[in-house]
Write a protein that holds these residues in place. Structure first.
Motif, mmCIF file in Angstrom:
data_model
loop_
_atom_site.group_PDB
_atom_site.id
_atom_site.type_symbol
_atom_site.label_atom_id
_atom_site.label_comp_id
_atom_site.label_asym_id
_atom_site.label_seq_id
_atom_site.Cartn_x
_atom_site.Cartn_y
_atom_site.Cartn_z
ATOM 1 N N SER A 219 24.274 -4.669 22.296
ATOM 2 C CA SER A 219 24.980 -5.940 22.449
ATOM 3 C C SER A 219 26.139 -6.070 21.471
ATOM 4 O O SER A 219 27.142 -6.720 21.769
ATOM 5 C CB SER A 219 24.009 -7.102 22.240
ATOM 6 N N SER A 220 25.999 -5.467 20.293
ATOM 7 C CA SER A 220 27.031 -5.583 19.257
ATOM 8 C C SER A 220 27.220 -4.224 18.594
ATOM 9 O O SER A 220 26.247 -3.621 18.122
ATOM 10 C CB SER A 220 26.629 -6.614 18.204
ATOM 11 N N THR A 230 25.523 -9.771 13.129
ATOM 12 C CA THR A 230 25.193 -10.180 14.498
ATOM 13 C C THR A 230 24.426 -11.495 14.442
ATOM 14 O O THR A 230 23.216 -11.540 14.231
ATOM 15 C CB THR A 230 24.361 -9.112 15.219
ATOM 16 N N GLY A 252 24.116 -10.380 23.525
ATOM 17 C CA GLY A 252 24.487 -10.675 22.155
ATOM 18 C C GLY A 252 24.149 -12.105 21.782
ATOM 19 O O GLY A 252 23.363 -12.780 22.446
#
Length: 273
Positions: A219-220, A230, A252
């Protein structure tokens, strides 16, 4: 809202504050309701809701997430599992790498953006020296360190028993460090074992960083920065509801705006197609 029994009074107070805010803005308090259910009641509600439920966001451990996904009859956003990686590339600035690893592992062990795994490229000049310095600094924070065969041999830390540990999220003063021979091997290993949450590459080569980030399934993805960033607040999303490791509909950190879906309004006076 559904909380655990250990947080009952806190959650009831939070709900009362939500109700005050809703009332002061002329909005019905029915929009926020606290479900004081035990496990059996929760399962029954998930399987046959007494009201329409559009979405569930389970915040907690993997058992809670598995329980919710198993019994829910509406969409579920999977949130919270980390198992984050840092890859120290051959062209890394080792001072940056050291600071980022120590920060990711020791600044807060109980959060999903904490660091669990490190891969060191064996093409790093004197990687054994860097490895031993890293071990010394992690031990100063009382971190338990395990290594793959090459790392364990170079640093005298205990070796991992098997590769299953690469799947684990620790949420503790514990880390696994391994060696890797190339960027592509790092990408392959991370995509196999990571939780899809956050991954960082440490390198001074912009092209390598970009290729790595584009090929990592998380996601990141970071270049020369700690996975600890994050976070909904850090990303400018306001109060964070969750960090989704799903791919749809949002991935995310999730703020309120990411729980909103589209609705189309079409105005005409007799148009036909």
């Amino acid at each position: 809202m559904k909380g655990g029994k250990e947080s009952l009074l806190s959650n009831q107070k939070i709900v009362s504050l939500w109700h005050q805010a809703l009332e002061s803005n002329g909005v019905s308090t029915d929009w926020v309701e606290y479900l004081n259910y035990d496990r059996v009641q929760t399962q029954a509600f998930l399987e046959k809701p007494t009201q329409r439920v559009d979405l569930i966001v389970p915040r907690g451990g993997e058992k809670l997430i598995e329980f919710t996904k198993k019994h829910a009859t509406c969409p579920v956003i999977v949130s919270g599992r980390g198992n984050n990686f840092v890859y120290v590339n051959a062209d890394a600035d080792l001072e940056k790498a050291m600071a980022i690893i120590i920060n990711g592992k020791t600044s807060n062990i109980s959060v999903c953006n904490a660091l669990d795994k490190v891969l060191i490229d064996t093409n790093v000049p004197n990687w054994e020296g860097f490895a031993n310095e890293l071990v010394a600094k992690l031990k100063a924070y009382n971190v338990t360190i395990l290594g793959d065969d090459a790392f364990a041999k170079a640093t005298q830390v205990p070796a991992i028993e098997n590769d299953l540990i690469w799947y684990e999220e620790f949420l503790d003063y514990k880390i696994v460090i391994g060696t890797i021979d190339s960027k592509q091997d790092a990408i392959t290993k991370i995509n196999k074992y990571c939780g899809g949450h956050s991954v960082s590459i440490i390198t001074e080569d912009q092209a390598i960083a970009q290729e790595f980030m584009e090929n990592i399934d998380a996601s990141s993805v970071y270049h020369n920065a700690s996975t600890r960033f994050t976070d909904g607040g850090q990303f400018g999303l306001g109060g964070e509801l969750a960090i989704s490791t799903d791919k749809l509909h949002q991935r995310g950190p999730i703020g309120l705006q990411h729980l909103v879906t589209n609705k189309w309004y079409i105005y005409g006076d007799g148009q036909i197609r």
